[in-house]
Write an enzyme that holds these catalytic residues in place. Structure first.
Site: not given
Lengths: 389, 148
Positions: A288, A338
């Site tokens: 992440y 994203y």
């Protein structure tokens, strides 16, 4: 009895990503699920579980089931542990499948924060997210908008404690852009040099623009089922070997440093233990990366290097193509798209299957996937493999 | 307060363009204290824990025995960022402006701005003390400045 290797990801659907306007979150979700079903060779009627997640879209509610016409589900929920949600969804889906509560579970993320004629920076900031009432109002009164300044303060603290430099953070951004150039789904495919990185404008110092992730409209769906069923479906199964969560919390007290020591440590240890693997067995990391710093601190807390040595660890470009620890091989949230934890998860599925084309990493037995949310407050780890054990 | 001071304050308030917090019942003691130039924090009378920001129950023992006490106002700079991006027009003339975390002597890490020195002089660990900026009739913001 371990759940290790009992479930597998069998379908992946990724919609158009980025400045895609005029489409609702529901529309992205519908397309992502349709693509994932086709990918898996499953029918909509095979689905009996639906787990839903979004950063902002209010359409990602339990009502989505009926909007999309799913009938007779035995597992349904909207889940939220912020950027760590994806890993937690895999956990709950796997446990439900293993216990016979559901057979075929769709995990979906869809969001449409970008609007025409509005900067990406204002998508997740402002008074609609942080009210002015009470002491919460102090955040905006002091000028703390969005997540950028909070992560920037964590990064500044890391620099102070360990001598981490902008160039070291830049090495992460540059490495990931190299990967993105080989990913047809990526939003940012222009080459980026270290000079480009350092010359990009400051957003929240020490963060430059290229330290910060993209904002994207789009949707991703993943389908998970039992390992046994997975073997009769269209795609090579991607087995779930290990799972973990870590939420250390931040109580605003000075005896801890939640921006420096994150939940990646605890969740990583749990996931590796379940998988029966060590870090040296990991071929690819999909981490992440809301910010470059998130990658650096996550690598440290997983134990790829000592605490404080993340900067030196990434500086030689080992995360990039041809490097010794291929990381964020699709460009990540910094350069590809994203979609919260579905960004690293989607690329892990592609790599595990060996479908990465130009960017495919040669050895792709074991993938380490992370999720992170809040300001490094919530963490999840998933270990995936092309082998069931 | 003299008439001149009142006029100055009104001018300042009228010209103040940044977001102004709206005190509510729970946070009123904090804002009342700030107006009197006192930095208020919460403390639990059962377990003694101090906490930030406002809570209805103690975040250590979960009891409702939370009261307000005055903090020393002394602390050290934990970290800071310089905001270059303008998210609100009220900050446009001040970029880059600092947003900081200060570790109070009492063991709390709070959000604030550092005033009384240039951004170039900010360094982690520096000793700070509270100061107050009146931004409206109701709201005064605690900020921090270098000691000495």
């Amino acid at each position: 009895m371990s759940i290790k290797g009992k479930c597998a990801i069998v379908g992946l659907g990724v919609t158009a990503m980025g400045k895609v306007y005029g489409r609702s979150g529901t529309d992205f979700a519908a397309e992502a699920i349709q693509l994932a079903l086709d990918d898996a060779g499953l029918q909509k009627k095979d689905v009996d579980g639906l787990l839903i997640n979004a950063n902002m879209s209010p359409e990602m509610s339990p009502l989505l089931q009926m909007t999309l016409g799913f009938k007779d589900l035995s597992l349904l929920n909207v889940m939220n542990a912020y950027g760590s949600t994806t890993g937690t969804m895999i956990q709950y889906a796997s446990m439900a499948i293993e216990e016979g509560l559901a057979n075929v579970v769709v995990l979906v993320y869809a969001d449409d924060p970008l609007k025409p004629n509005q900067g990406a920076g204002s998508s997740y900031t402002g008074s609609h997210m942080f009210p002015m009432t009470g002491m919460e109002g102090l955040r905006l009164a002091y000028g703390l908008y969005g997540a950028n300044p909070s992560y920037a303060m964590a990064a500044r603290r890391h620099m102070h404690l360990f001598g981490t430099t902008s160039e070291q953070l830049g090495a992460i951004a540059v490495s990931q852009r190299k990967w993105a150039q080989m990913n047809p789904w990526a939003q940012m495919r222009k080459p980026m040099t270290m000079e480009d990185y350092l010359n990009s404008r400051y957003v929240a110092e020490p963060f430059h623009l290229f330290d910060c992730c993209l904002v994207s409209n789009g949707g991703i769906a993943v389908i998970i089922t039992s390992a046994e069923r997975a073997r009769s479906l269209k795609q090579p199964p991607v087995y779930v070997l290990g799972m973990g969560q870590g939420a250390p919390g931040d109580d605003q007290r000075t005896d801890r440093e939640p921006g420096i020591y994150t939940g990646a440590k605890h969740s990583g240890e749990k996931a590796l233990k379940m998988a029966g693997l060590e870090l040296k067995d990991i071929d690819i990391c999909e981490l992440y990366d809301c910010y470059t710093y998130t990658v650096l601190v996550t690598l440290e807390d997983y134990g790829f290097c000592e605490k404080g040595e993340g900067g030196a660890f990434v500086a030689d470009g080992k995360l990039g193509p041809g490097g010794s620890l291929p990381t964020n091989t699709g460009g990540g949230e910094l350069s590809a798209y994203y979609m919260w934890g579905f960004t690293p998860l989607s690329e892990a599925v592609v790599q595990a299957r060996g479908q990465g084309g130009e960017r495919q990493v040669e050895k792709h037995d074991h993938m380490l996937v992370s999720g992170n949310g809040g300001v490094l407050n919530y963490h999840s780890t998933t270990i995936l493999s092309k082998y069931p054990a | 307060m003299s008439t001149k001071q009142k006029e100055e304050r009104m001018t300042q308030s009228t010209n103040y363009q940044k977001p102004v917090p709206i005190p509510d019942e729970a946070s009123q003691p904090f804002f009342d204290g700030a107006r009197e130039r006192r930095l208020m924090i919460q403390q639990c009378t059962t377990c003694g824990a101090v906490m930030w920001p406002v809570k209805s129950r103690c975040d250590n023992c979960l009891r409702p025995t939370v009261t307000w006490v005055q903090a020393s106002g002394k602390g050290r700079l934990y970290s800071f960022t310089l905001m270059h991006q303008v998210y609100h027009p009220g900050f446009a003339s001040e970029v880059p402006y600092n947003v900081a975390q200060v570790d109070l002597e009492e063991g709390l890490r709070i959000l604030t701005n550092i005033v009384g020195c240039s951004n170039a002089d900010l360094h982690i660990g520096m000793s700070l003390e509270v100061t107050f900026e009146e931004i409206s009739d109701e709201v005064t913001l605690p900020k921090f400045k270098p000691v000495g």
